[in-house]
Each structure stands twice: as C-alpha cells, then as structure tokens.
Design a protein around this motif. Structure first.
Motif, PDB file in Angstrom:
ATOM      1  N   ALA A   1       7.603   0.484  -1.779  1.00 59.82           N
ATOM      2  CA  ALA A   1       7.761  -0.592  -2.769  1.00 59.82           C
ATOM      3  C   ALA A   1       8.896  -0.270  -3.723  1.00 59.82           C
ATOM      4  CB  ALA A   1       6.454  -0.787  -3.545  1.00 59.82           C
ATOM      5  N   SER A   2       8.976   0.971  -4.087  1.00 56.49           N
ATOM      6  CA  SER A   2      10.018   1.382  -5.017  1.00 56.49           C
ATOM      7  C   SER A   2      11.398   1.202  -4.393  1.00 56.49           C
ATOM      8  CB  SER A   2       9.764   2.844  -5.399  1.00 56.49           C
ATOM      9  OG  SER A   2      10.838   3.336  -6.129  1.00 56.49           O
ATOM     10  N   LEU A   3      11.510   1.491  -3.101  1.00 59.03           N
ATOM     11  CA  LEU A   3      12.793   1.313  -2.417  1.00 59.03           C
ATOM     12  C   LEU A   3      13.160  -0.163  -2.330  1.00 59.03           C
ATOM     13  CD1 LEU A   3      12.750   3.893   0.508  1.00 59.03           C
ATOM     14  CD2 LEU A   3      14.489   3.686  -1.291  1.00 59.03           C
ATOM     15  N   ILE A   4      12.145  -0.990  -2.031  1.00 64.24           N
ATOM     16  CA  ILE A   4      12.416  -2.426  -1.947  1.00 64.24           C
ATOM     17  C   ILE A   4      12.849  -2.953  -3.316  1.00 64.24           C
ATOM     18  CG2 ILE A   4      11.350  -4.685  -1.548  1.00 64.24           C
ATOM     19  CD1 ILE A   4       9.600  -3.320   0.586  1.00 64.24           C
ATOM     20  N   GLU A   5      12.148  -2.504  -4.327  1.00 64.36           N
ATOM     21  CA  GLU A   5      12.516  -2.925  -5.684  1.00 64.36           C
ATOM     22  C   GLU A   5      13.955  -2.517  -5.997  1.00 64.36           C
ATOM     23  OE1 GLU A   5      12.427  -4.913  -8.570  1.00 64.36           O
ATOM     24  OE2 GLU A   5      10.280  -4.543  -8.314  1.00 64.36           O
ATOM     25  N   LEU A   6      14.314  -1.313  -5.599  1.00 66.42           N
ATOM     26  CA  LEU A   6      15.691  -0.859  -5.828  1.00 66.42           C
ATOM     27  C   LEU A   6      16.670  -1.751  -5.069  1.00 66.42           C
ATOM     28  CD1 LEU A   6      17.637   1.251  -7.007  1.00 66.42           C
ATOM     29  CD2 LEU A   6      17.296   2.601  -4.935  1.00 66.42           C
ATOM     30  N   GLY A   7      16.325  -2.052  -3.824  1.00 68.21           N
ATOM     31  CA  GLY A   7      17.207  -2.902  -3.022  1.00 68.21           C
ATOM     32  C   GLY A   7      17.390  -4.274  -3.633  1.00 68.21           C
ATOM     33  N   LEU A   8      16.325  -4.803  -4.214  1.00 64.65           N
ATOM     34  CA  LEU A   8      16.427  -6.134  -4.819  1.00 64.65           C
ATOM     35  C   LEU A   8      17.264  -6.096  -6.093  1.00 64.65           C
ATOM     36  CD1 LEU A   8      12.762  -7.307  -4.186  1.00 64.65           C
ATOM     37  CD2 LEU A   8      14.853  -8.104  -3.037  1.00 64.65           C
ATOM     38  N   ASN A   9      17.040  -5.072  -6.899  1.00 64.09           N
ATOM     39  CA  ASN A   9      17.869  -4.928  -8.098  1.00 64.09           C
ATOM     40  C   ASN A   9      19.333  -4.676  -7.719  1.00 64.09           C
ATOM     41  OD1 ASN A   9      16.387  -4.740 -10.956  1.00 64.09           O
ATOM     42  ND2 ASN A   9      14.960  -4.189  -9.313  1.00 64.09           N
ATOM     43  N   HIS A  10      19.520  -3.938  -6.658  1.00 63.54           N
ATOM     44  CA  HIS A  10      20.865  -3.695  -6.140  1.00 63.54           C
ATOM     45  C   HIS A  10      21.520  -5.016  -5.750  1.00 63.54           C
ATOM     46  CE1 HIS A  10      23.411  -2.864  -2.482  1.00 63.54           C
ATOM     47  NE2 HIS A  10      23.984  -2.034  -3.349  1.00 63.54           N
ATOM     48  N   GLU A  11      20.769  -5.842  -5.052  1.00 63.77           N
ATOM     49  CA  GLU A  11      21.337  -7.124  -4.626  1.00 63.77           C
ATOM     50  C   GLU A  11      21.644  -8.013  -5.831  1.00 63.77           C
ATOM     51  OE1 GLU A  11      20.154  -8.513  -0.985  1.00 63.77           O
ATOM     52  OE2 GLU A  11      21.161 -10.442  -1.170  1.00 63.77           O
ATOM     53  N   GLU A  12      20.797  -7.944  -6.832  1.00 59.65           N
ATOM     54  CA  GLU A  12      21.073  -8.736  -8.045  1.00 59.65           C
ATOM     55  C   GLU A  12      22.351  -8.248  -8.744  1.00 59.65           C
ATOM     56  OE1 GLU A  12      16.736 -10.392  -9.416  1.00 59.65           O
ATOM     57  OE2 GLU A  12      17.139  -8.278  -9.759  1.00 59.65           O
ATOM     58  N   GLN A  13      22.582  -6.955  -8.711  1.00 57.33           N
ATOM     59  CA  GLN A  13      23.859  -6.467  -9.264  1.00 57.33           C
ATOM     60  C   GLN A  13      25.039  -7.047  -8.491  1.00 57.33           C
ATOM     61  OE1 GLN A  13      23.104  -2.150  -9.075  1.00 57.33           O
ATOM     62  NE2 GLN A  13      23.065  -2.129 -11.309  1.00 57.33           N
ATOM     63  N   HIS A  14      24.889  -7.098  -7.166  1.00 56.47           N
ATOM     64  CA  HIS A  14      25.998  -7.636  -6.362  1.00 56.47           C
ATOM     65  C   HIS A  14      26.146  -9.143  -6.547  1.00 56.47           C
ATOM     66  CE1 HIS A  14      27.681  -4.234  -4.126  1.00 56.47           C
ATOM     67  NE2 HIS A  14      26.482  -3.686  -4.290  1.00 56.47           N
TER      68      HIS A  14
ATOM     69  N   ASP B   1       0.815  -1.223   0.000  1.00 55.78           N
ATOM     70  CA  ASP B   1       0.000   0.000   0.000  1.00 55.78           C
ATOM     71  C   ASP B   1       0.847   1.271   0.000  1.00 55.78           C
ATOM     72  OD1 ASP B   1      -2.346  -1.586   0.271  1.00 55.78           O
ATOM     73  OD2 ASP B   1      -1.807  -1.838   2.404  1.00 55.78           O
ATOM     74  N   ASP B   2       2.131   1.113  -0.263  1.00 57.64           N
ATOM     75  CA  ASP B   2       3.024   2.278  -0.165  1.00 57.64           C
ATOM     76  C   ASP B   2       3.972   2.226  -1.359  1.00 57.64           C
ATOM     77  OD1 ASP B   2       5.083   4.061   0.382  1.00 57.64           O
ATOM     78  OD2 ASP B   2       5.110   3.617   2.537  1.00 57.64           O
ATOM     79  N   ALA B   3       3.640   2.986  -2.379  1.00 63.86           N
ATOM     80  CA  ALA B   3       4.397   2.896  -3.629  1.00 63.86           C
ATOM     81  C   ALA B   3       5.850   3.321  -3.442  1.00 63.86           C
ATOM     82  CB  ALA B   3       3.735   3.753  -4.709  1.00 63.86           C
ATOM     83  N   ALA B   4       6.070   4.315  -2.600  1.00 63.81           N
ATOM     84  CA  ALA B   4       7.444   4.780  -2.388  1.00 63.81           C
ATOM     85  C   ALA B   4       8.261   3.694  -1.710  1.00 63.81           C
ATOM     86  CB  ALA B   4       7.450   6.064  -1.549  1.00 63.81           C
TER      87      ALA B   4
END
Lengths: 432, 432, 432, 432
Positions: free
Chosen positions: D135-148, D130-133
């Motif tokens: 969610a956006s941070l979590i999505e960034l964190g997951l993409n960040h982890e995939e880069q690592h 229910d919180d797009a902002a």
C-alpha cells in the motif's frame, strides 16, 4: 688555435651564416619583450613567443640534428612533446590551447636550449655543403623559423590587444601612406603555368608546377585601403546580409563584428597595432579582416576576390624579374627588431603602380593540393599537406613577412574567419 | 460545368501535371509515418518531415503565388517566418535548431496548407505556359521540392537512428548487390568544358559553362564497396593519423569515430538504414562517410579523391546520351513510398561497367562559383551562392535522389564532416 | 632627524608592525618563483600570483588609503578596474578568466605598486590607533591578504600541475605523518551558541552569534586519511552510483574522476603537491577532494558529513581556551616561504586526540547567512554576503592557512565540485 | 458473471478507486493535446507529456507490479531503459536531453502501455488492503504521478512558449484577482517541531520530525504580487547589481533577464501562460521567477526570503486543522482538464488573510536532509535523497499542484535559476 680553426670553418659555410642570421632575428624580435610577455597565450590559435622560440629550435633538433648526429645529446627529452606542434609522426603533442600554462622551462632556459641546438647545428651547416638533402632540410627549417617570426609579431599583437592598457609592441610611429589611385590591370584568357619552378627554395605546397586555364579577368593594382573600407562600413556593410556569405553573416551576428579586428570608433576610427592605438591611416591597406569581410567588401564594390591563380599570374607579370622571388630590397638588418621589421617597405616592379607587401591578400581559392602533389614521406610530410581542408589561400606578404617569402608562388592559408593575421584584400573582376 | 471546365484546363497544362506528380511524391514519402514521427528534429542539420512539407509549400507560395497573384490570400502570415529556411531577402527566419519545437501547426494543418497553395498554383501552372520566367520559377520550385524529398529520407533516418528501438523507415528488405570488379577509366590531359549547357533545367550553380584544363587522370568505374572499406577499418584506418587530414583526425578523436555512421560491430558489421538494422552488404557502396573518411580511405588505397571536373568529364563520357541528364529509366511511380524510392536502380550507360546512383560521391573540390557566376537578383539568389564556403562538392546521386537530378553537371555540397547523407567515395589517381 | 622621527612613529604603531609582517609574507611566498610563474593563470577559478599581489594592494588602496587620505596620489588609475576582483560598488572589473592575459604591469611594477601603497599605509596605520573604524578596515585588509596567501599556494599548485614537468613549488620534503587511530567524540542534544563573539577580529559572515538546536551526534577525532580513502577507491567507490549525490555522479562520469585531484596510479598511488610528485602518505589526511567525494566516502563508511554547527561546537570544546581562536603555536616566521608555511603544524588542545589544521573539512551546510546577518553598507559589503548561494561551508584550516584564521567560527566556502583547494573530510554520525 | 465478480472486487478496494482517479487525471490533462504536442521536448529540464505518461506507468510497473506479481508479462523490455528517469539501481537510462527524439512508441502505444499496467495494478490494489508495504508503494506511486501532473502542465507551457504562435494550453480565461493588502504575521523565538508526523502519506524528505530553534521573525500574509514586482522592475531592479546574489547577477547579464520568464513589454506588461498571452494581472502573485529574482526583490524591499522552517511553522498556525494537510476544498473533479486544474482555488484558513496555493514560494533553505534522514534501501531510495545538493526548497503549492500535496510539510525543490515552474516569493523579516 681551436678558436681560429673554428672561425675558419665558420667562414667556409654559407649555411652557417644564413642560419645565424635567421636565428638571431627571432631573438631580436623578442628583445624588447619581458619573459612575462613571452610566456602568455591569448587564444588557442596564437602561441606564446617563448613557445615559438622553442618550437623552431625543436624543429632543427628533431629533423636536422638528431637524425644526422649520433653523438647529439638531447637537451631535454620532455621537449619532444612540449614543443612538437602537430607532427603525429614524431609523437604526442602538448595541447595547443595549453601552451600558455608552461612557465617552465623559463625564458632563459629556452634561450639556453636555442644555444645548445645552435651549437649542434654548426656541424650540420658545414656538412650541408656536400649534402643536398641535409641542405634542403636546413633550408626548410630556416623558412619555417621565418614563418614563426611573423607569428611572433601577430601573436604578441593579439596578446597585447587583450591587455586593457593596449601596450605598444614596439616604439616609433607607424609610417603614413600616400594616396595611390586604384587601377585595373587586365589579363586575357588562356593557359597559364602555376606553381614554383627552379632551384630556389619553395614549400612543397607551391608545386608541382602545372597548367591552369584562366578566363579573362582584371585585378586591382593595389589592396583595398582603409578609406575605402570605411566607406563600406558607412554604407551599412556590416548590417546588410545580402552582401555576405552565409557563414560570414553568421559570424557577424554571433561575434558582433562591426569593423576590422582591433578597430574602435570614438568619433573617429582608431586601431590597435604594433605601435599601440593610432588613428586609422586612410591610405594604408585595410588589414585584420576575415575572408568573410573581404568577400562582403568585394560584393559591395561590385567585384569579387581573385583566385590564387589570377593573383599569381598577374603578380608574376607586374613584378620585374629581380623581385619575382622576393619583393624588393627590404634590408634584413632592418628586421632586427619589431620596429625595424615593420618599417616602410619599398616595392619596385616592372609596373610602378603595382603595390604589394603590406598585407596578405585573401583569395577565393580553397587551399588544395596542386595536381600531382605528394607530401614528403615521414613526419616532415605533415608540414603542409594535412591542412588542405576548410582553409583559404592568401597571397602576397605582409609587413611582418620575411622578405624572401614574398615570392609570387607562395601560398599562405588560414580559415575563413581569421582576423588576427595581417590580412587584407585586393579586388578582382571578370574582364568586360 | 465549372468542374468540367476545370478538368479541361487541367488537361491543358503540362506544368500542372508535373507539379502534382512532384507534390504528391512528398506526401507519399511520409504516408507511412505518424504525425509524431514527422514533428521531431534530431539535430540542427536535420529538419522535421513536417517542416519539409511546409517549407516546400512556402517556397511556392512566396516565390510563385504571392508575387504573381494579387488575389492570393495568404494562408497564415506567421508561416512567412516559420517556414523560411534561410532567405534573408524575405525576412526573419525561425531558428533552424528550433524547428522541432513546433507542434503547431499540426501535421494535418500543414497538409491543409499544402492543399491551399496547391489550389492557388493551378492558375500559375496554366499561366506558365505563356510565361517563361514564371515557368522557370515553377521548375525551380519543383526541383527544390525534389531536393527536400531526399532530405525527408535522410533526416527521418537520422531521427530513427536516435531511437533506441531503431525502427525501420520502410518495410521490405534492402536489395543485395553483386560483386562488381573495379576498373580504372582514363582521361588524357586537355581542356574540357564544364557546367550545364542547353535548355533543360539546371541550378544556377551548375553554370556558366566554362573551360578547365585537366592533367591526365583515371577514375574508378564504381564507388568503394563496404567490403573494401572494412579492409581499411581492419587495417587500422581509424587509428592511423598519417592517413588523415588534420581536421579529420581531430574529428576521429573528438567524436570517437571507428566506422561509418550507423554502423555497429557485434561479431559482424551491422548498419542502420531505411530497412532497420541489417547486415552490411559487402558489395554495396559504402555510405554515411564524411569527406574525411573518404579522403583517408583514398590515401590508404594509394589514390585520391577526384575533382568535380574530373568526375563530370568522365561521367559525361561514360553515360550514353539518353542518360547524361538522368540516370536511367527509374520509374517515378516507384518512388511513391520510401521503399519504392530505394529499390534497385538499373543504370545503363555507354559503358556497361560504369556504376553510379547509389551514393553521392565526395570530390576534393571546394564548393566555389564557376567563372562568371552571378546569383539571380533578389531573395531567390540566396538559393546557392551564399553557401560557397567551407563546403565540398559531391557528384552523382544516391538511391534517394530524384532521378532527374542525377545529371552529370549537378553539384551537391556539404561540409566535410557530414555523415548523415548518403555519401560515399569513388577513387581517382593521376595517370601513370 | 626625519628618519629618527619616523622610526619613533613606527615604533608607536602596532598596526604598522602587523601590516608589514603580513605584507612581507605575501612577497616571501613568491620569492622562489619567477615573473613568468607569477603571470600565468591555469583556469578561471585560479588567479596568477602577480594578480594576488596586486589585488591585495588594491584592496588597501581602495578601501583604506583613498577614502582617508585626500593627498593620496593614485598609482595608476587603470588598476582600479584591472585589480578589482568582484566589487560592483567600486565599478567595472577586468574579466576573471582573463587575469592571465596581462603581462603588463610587470612583476616588478606590481612590486613597485605594493611599495607605493605600503608607503601611504604608514600614516593610515598610525591614524588607526585613534580610529576604530579605520583600524577595523586595516584589520579586514590584512585578513583579506592572508586569505590570498593561501590562494597563492593553491593557485600556483594548480598551475604547476598543468605543466607536464610537474615542477615542485618549494624545496624540501613533505613531512610524513604517524598513524593516529580514529575516535568518535560525542555531543548530546541541546541548544548551542554558534558564531563569533567578542572583540577579536572575525569576518562578517561569522556572526551574528545565535542559537541553534542540535540533535545528539558524534564527530571523528581526525579527518579521513589517505589510507582510508584508498580503501574506498579499492572498494569501487568511484564506480558505484548508489554512493553518490546525483550531481556528484554526473561529475564522476563527465570528468572521469577516479581518485582525488593530482593523484596518479603507477603501481602505487602518487600525488602532486607543493613538493612535486611524491608517494601518497597513508597517514596524512586525504586532500583535494570535492564535497561530492567527501559525501560519497561518508556514505560508503556508513557515516555522514558534519553540519558546520556540529563542527563548531565540538571543535570549541576540544581545543583549549588558548587555541580556540587559533590552532596553536605555529610560528609566523616559519611561513616566510612556501616550504616554511607547509611545515609540520603541531596542534595541542584540551583533548590530545583532536586533530585539525591539515585540511579544510567539508560540511553538509550550505553557505547561508546567520539569522540577523546584514552585510556592511557600501562596496565592502560585497565581501561575503553575495556569495551565499550554491556553495558549501568548510571548517578547520589547511597547512596553507594563516594560523590566525584557524578559529572555530571561521567559515570557508566553495562550490561542491571544488578540488584544487586543500579540502578533506571528517566523518560525523547520529549518536546511537 | 465475471463482470459482476469484478465489479464486486473493485468495490472492495479503496486503493483501486484512488488509483483510477489519479491515473485518469493524467490522461485528462493531455486530452486536449495532440500526439505531436505530447512528443516534443523544449529543453533538457522539461520532458514530453508522452514521456510523463509513460514514466509514471513505468514507476508502477517497476516498483509495484513486477516485484509482486510473478505472472506479470513485461509490456516491452525496452521501456525499462526508455522510461527510467534517474534510478541507477534499476539500470541504464535513456538520456534525459533525448526524451524528445522518441516518436515511437507512439502516443497511442503509450496509452496501451498504461492500460496494460493499469490492468495488472488491479490485483495489486486489492492486495494492498492487507499489505501495508505494498500500500505504501502504491501511495508513493500515486503521489509520484501527481507530481508529474504538475510537470505536464509546466513542461507543456514551456514548449508552447517556444512556439512563435504562443498557443494556449487550455481554453477559458485566467481568473483575475482582487487586491489583497499585505500584512505581517509574527512568530516569537523558540524551539519548533519541523517535519511530517502521523499516519498520512508524506515523502521521505519531509521527515524525520525534529526540533529547530527559531529566532523571532515575521512573514508576509501573501506572496508578492505582480504589481509589486513591476515596481521593482521600474525601480531598476534588473540593472542594480547591489540587489543581487553574485550568481544571480551573472545570470541577469548572461541571459539578459529583464522581467520574469514569459513576460513581454509592448507598452504594457503581457505574459504567456496556460491561457495564452494575456495582460499581467497586477493582483496575482508574481510567478516564473528564479530564486535569484525572489532574493533580489526581497533585498530591494528591505526584507529577506523565509527559511523553510519559518514558513512551515507559520503556515501550520495560519491554516486551520482541516487544511493543514491540504489547502482546501479544491475539487478533484475540476482537475480533469488543464483549465479545470487552474481554476480559482479558494483557500480558507484559521486566518482569513493567509493566502497560499497560487505559486510555489522560494525559501532561503538549501535542500538538505533533516537530522536522522535515511533514504529507503534500494532503488526507491533514489527518489529524493540524492538530489540534496545545489537546490533550494520551495514551500506552498501552485495552481497546478495536486491539492493533497499542498500540506505544510511538503518540500519542493529546484535549482536557484529555475523559472519555468510556477515559482513566486513571500517576504520575511527579522522581528523588530
């Protein structure tokens, strides 16, 4: 009338005569060089010739004139920093590695600075006749300048070695040597006296005179020759780690050493020297080698380096009385140019077979204070004492050394990897 | 039956007992550390603990087992290079600075390597009873391993000092010392005998025994304390160039030294040590100082560093006969962990006031061969001789030194800027 | 008679007149400098003035005279290596960092080398009238020499900045600027044409002319002034990482940047420039800043750097037709000395408020080839193309730039940390 | 009951499922490695695997949990510095080059840290619905982890390459490729739209979407193969300066490059990779080359590197709709180990001949902001923007890239001399 008076005054001061002689020689050494030649610096260890001319002047200004002459007008206050080599007691120093970034003061201005201080030194030289402390300072300044004269030669040589054209530092040819057989001169065990004694000048690091116990040993009668060193090279000397100190082997690998500095092989060995590129003279002492190479050669030859004490004792016995504090009748006049300086240097001694004076000879002795050594108080005490770490003593003298320095107690010193000086090696071995 | 036989054989070899004791202590020192702890390298001078465990094993495998046991199966041929420290006579070496890039072999595999070589050493220990040369090699290997035990402590300490969490290397507290007044102990001029003599083990660099002339001198009865060193700091010791050797002053400026290594000031002086960050104990000997700091302190205190000969002579006279080759009843059992190793170390001597054994003590003596010194032939000759350049001798022993090493002829040596070892300083002065 | 003929020939070649004018200006720029001044090198990026004088001559000798004149006698074969900057197609190069180790050839000999090549160039200038390819090479050589004229100024300035005496490069005073208000000049989105077109000379990297799509943007009418940049400093600009590119912040910390190069604060901001140390002129464009500082300033000012395309489009529209390929009536004669070169530079344009010509202006554009770019075949193709990596484009011109170079398509380029050039910054922003 | 409730909550959050999947994959990638393997650092550019595991956790703790959960108990305050990579907005960072000096926290403790933060993330994942902002941070964190995750593979590979034993990172064999003929795919001139659009996740540097004018060009249908690159080597590619950018040629000489990183010639070409040392597969794309080598190869092949715009346009047209934001049906499950990750990667596209996904492909585009780009406010804005200097864009994806990252707008970036990443090259040329 003033002039006549002055002339008489001059005549009365032997200090002034000696001062002028030494000072003139520095300028003579650079007479064949251009202002450009004298301004460049090829590495942090070497200084521009112009800097040497200025620094030696600064030394007299700072330690002799300024403290003793309240009327003295400082030539340029900026020089206090610019030409201070390493005297923290005086103040800040222009960084050593940046001595070659100073196009101004110009060469001519440095000569004017010399003239200015020389002028002020006239009265000091006169006063020195009745002031032993002052005389001692002047004597130190002159010996200091003579040390820098040798550095002018070695530093210019290094600079010119970095010029692809390999210009000669002086005209004429290097004189060729005759083959001299190597003899071993022995010395029995016992207590010996080491270090300077007497009234003649010596640097503070040459004393106090003290006792040392020596085990029996033998020294070679002459330094290792180029032919002998080539045999070491040909036997794989630079490729066999078992011959080298660990730091030496590191240097061989990291710097790609395969021969002495300035050597080049193009079918035969050639070397760069004051006379330009010439064939390596097989009978001349090998020079431009580090302590590492000296030590590796000695190990290869089943010998070792002498200690500085062994060297001093045997040199003292092999040279006759007249040359114990000087290596012979080398004429000062001849040194009025680089070519003159480097000419043949006849050495006569009590033993005709004892050869000395072509190269500084590495010893195995770490540069350390003699028992009871105390540096002078004040900045002048920084002259020698603070360098007694990670350096090794060289004994003897090179062709570029002031003759008066070539006394048996003189201690030259450089780090173990030094090659741009005129460094060679004499073998020693335990008595059998 | 085989087991029983083996047990009997074991019982018959004193070499095996000693071998096992020393080897077990190395493992015990790392028992509280993780495989991760033991794999990291914090600087080229320090090695991972795992490397120490493997290299000491390699030493026995290479110099004892392989040459004497034709049946021996090499554990892993790659280890010949990987765990060779500096023996060019054996072959190539994995670069020293890259010892921390080797996660495999794993810690467990290194322990398996140890077990494999330990197994093969059993027969060698038995054979050593009738083979003096073999016994001598085993003895060297054990002393070698004891040297590396001290390095395990110092190298781990350095690694942990680079971890922002500053973890403690061992539990428990550092024991606090009592204040001990400094006394001066004199020695007259004369010829003394220096170096190892007798049948007991010594490293090759401790001989040959030879004569040295000493001028009269005095030594302090104990090393400089932290409280005394703090007085030096408070008096501007790190800001006064006149107190320092030139290279030392360069180091102070370039590296920003303001106190011993691992010290930190946050209102009071704190220091990192095996027990973590603790208050600096004013009465404990100062440690983790370079020769430069030792020398500057001595100059500030109007004293000087002792020579290694002065140290050896006076230590020999101050310790009683039973401790001349060992610094007292320090129990081996206690050293089965880092904490045990570093516990209080009672030292009794002929003179109750002579203190030794907490820190290595810098001397002014450059590390050089004694007269007549000849390294052993072959690779084993690289053990000591090739490092005799640009290093300085330390005498004494630290709390992490194997007790049997703490003999009066032992020569430790490090470059002058070394601080990660347990280095301190004892003052000397010319007799008055 | 020969003379008369020659005079007539000369009169007939406009190439010769232009050649002489450009060549004379190089010598004029060093007229007030000593041979020592011109021989020193203060860092690898900067070259001795003597080297610039020789290298520009080498360029004509190598690319114009030698290939076209079979009779040409090479002045000195060693110069082929010594004065080759970076043309691998020609052969080896004397190492860039060692240009300051070459005291010989002397300054006078380099002038003689210039005269020798100038003599040979007379016939080439004549022939160029009927040989477009030759004319093109001569034109390139002259533009090349004009680039080095700017480098003579910037490199000498850097050398003098390393001299503690901070000598002035030229006499006279820096002219003071009037305050000029900053205006924003807009440009709508659309396709623009970028790059050189037409017959006039341009470097190969200025073409091919091609299309670029631009989003709407605005550019400042003048570069950032010193007063504005001081506001950035005063607002903590050099202490706030959020304003900097990551590499820029690394540079700030590692090199201790707190102001533009050559600036010094002693109660007020002072800066070293061609006229020595002077007060920072608040209204003059800030110079001697890296791209990192330009970028940080722009971020602080809530703006950004322009792209090189944005700059070219708006400069092309803001300057009138007559000055699009040249920034105004700056007299060549005035440039016959450093002081003349740096005098006030009136710029008139279609827009009276558009200011240009004091500093090179950093853009955000990485130096890259334009679509379809192909370097010339052969060594001359190394002029620009191979440097298109890790450099950023600067547009505009500085006070030391040859006026003819100040065309709107000219692409100067340097690494992002460059500060010794006359680099400043003009702001851009997205249109709102 | 609590468990049942929890299970229901979990079921309701798709964020939690995705979070767990990504987090589990990081641990799976290191499952076959020891704690020692994961603690070591082979160069400043590469980090220990343990650090990657901790830093990605720190990212969620710092940017997602701590700001949104007032109850959250920080796991260890020291981690704020220790595992901060480069976010100045958060505070100090443990020096990058010293990540390999940290044996503690141990590997197990880092896993405990992961569990602690994972626990706290459960509630955040729920709230994200229910919180797009958020969610956006979590999505960034997951993409960040995939880069690592990709960095874990490349960094471990580099570490193992420094181990003389060259251990394999994973079991199994590298799959061999079939020969695929190279085809040229053309694109006419025109305005194209570049950058990310739509709702799906993309990094900030992929936008704003904007227009670019492209001249007509052609791209190769697949990257350069090893066989083709060997032809370049055999033709003297590494010995011909005319093929190289100036900085590239400097690198070739200074670092002795003669082949891609990890290659070795012993009669045939062998290369080190995740499966250990294997024969170079002639049909596989060449990898572990710098931009310099990519550029030299292209010049040798009479082609050039594509711009990132050319690449994006043609990739967008060549891949079918379903794979424009992902390179095909690469199963996530397969990536649960290094071997699974690196398995064959079938790529289907609108054009069967378009090959992608084995290597990152160097472009000639300097990494720069798109028009209108503005980093996010706060520390999170440091993610990409501050690195836009002296780096070059790579497009595509490697075998170690998370499949979801392999979208046509993704911009990878590294300095031009980077070789330890899986970097290759695709040719481009101007349309004819």
């Amino acid at each position: 009338m003033t002039q006549a008076t002055t002339r008489i005054e001059r005549a009365t001061s032997p200090w002034l005569a000696r001062y002028r002689e030494v000072r003139a020689r520095s300028v003579a050494l650079t007479a064949s060089l251009s202002a450009e030649d004298c301004a460049l610096q090829s590495m942090p260890d070497a200084s521009p010739a112009k800097w040497h001319l200025a620094h030696t002047t600064w030394f007299f200004e700072t330690f002799v004139v300024a403290p003793h002459d309240p009327q003295y007008r400082t030539y340029d206050p900026a020089f206090r920093v610019l030409f201070n080599s390493y005297y923290n007691g005086i103040g800040d120093q222009h960084p050593r590695a940046e001595r070659g970034l100073v196009s101004r003061p110009s060469h001519d201005e440095v000569l004017a600075y010399r003239a200015h201080v020389d002028d002020a030194m006239r009265a000091r030289c006169d006063a020195a006749q009745d002031d032993a402390a002052l005389a001692s300072l002047i004597e130190l300044g002159l010996n200091h300048e003579e040390q820098h004269q040798e550095l002018i030669v070695t530093d210019m040589l290094h600079l010119f070695s970095r010029n692809p054209a390999r210009p000669a530092l002086c005209g004429g040819d290097d004189h060729r040597r005759e083959s001299v057989p190597l003899q071993w001169i022995g010395c029995p065990a016992g207590i010996v006296h080491i270090g300077h004694a007497g009234e003649a000048f010596a640097f503070d690091n040459e004393g106090p005179r003290h006792r040392v116990w020596l085990e029996p040993f033998e020294l070679a009668s002459r330094p290792v020759s180029n032919a002998e060193f080539i045999a070491f090279i040909d036997d794989g000397g630079y490729r066999r780690p078992e011959l080298w100190l660990s730091l030496g082997w590191d240097a061989v690998k990291a710097r790609g050493w395969t021969a002495p500095l300035y050597w080049n092989f193009d079918g035969r060995w050639r070397a760069f020297g004051p006379h330009g590129m010439t064939d390596v003279d097989p009978h001349a002492p090998v020079r431009h080698i580090s302590l590492f190479e000296a030590d590796a050669y000695a190990r290869w030859a089943d010998a070792r380096l002498p200690t500085e004490f062994e060297w001093e004792v045997l040199a003292g016995r092999s040279l006759d009385v007249g040359t114990r504090s000087g290596l012979g009748p080398h004429a000062h006049a001849a040194a009025a140019s680089v070519a003159g300086l480097l000419g043949p240097r006849p050495v006569t001694g009590a033993r005709a077979d004892w050869r000395i004076g072509d190269v500084w000879e590495w010893t195995s002795s770490s540069y350390a204070p003699y028992p009871g050594f105390r540096p002078s108080p004040g900045a002048i005490g920084e002259y020698n004492g603070k360098f007694m770490c990670n350096q090794y003593v060289l004994r003897g003298a090179s062709a570029a050394t002031a003759p008066s320095h070539a006394r048996v107690t003189y201690r030259n010193f450089f780090p173990a990897d030094t090659r741009w000086q005129f460094c060679g090696v004499r073998l020693a071995r335990d008595a059998r």
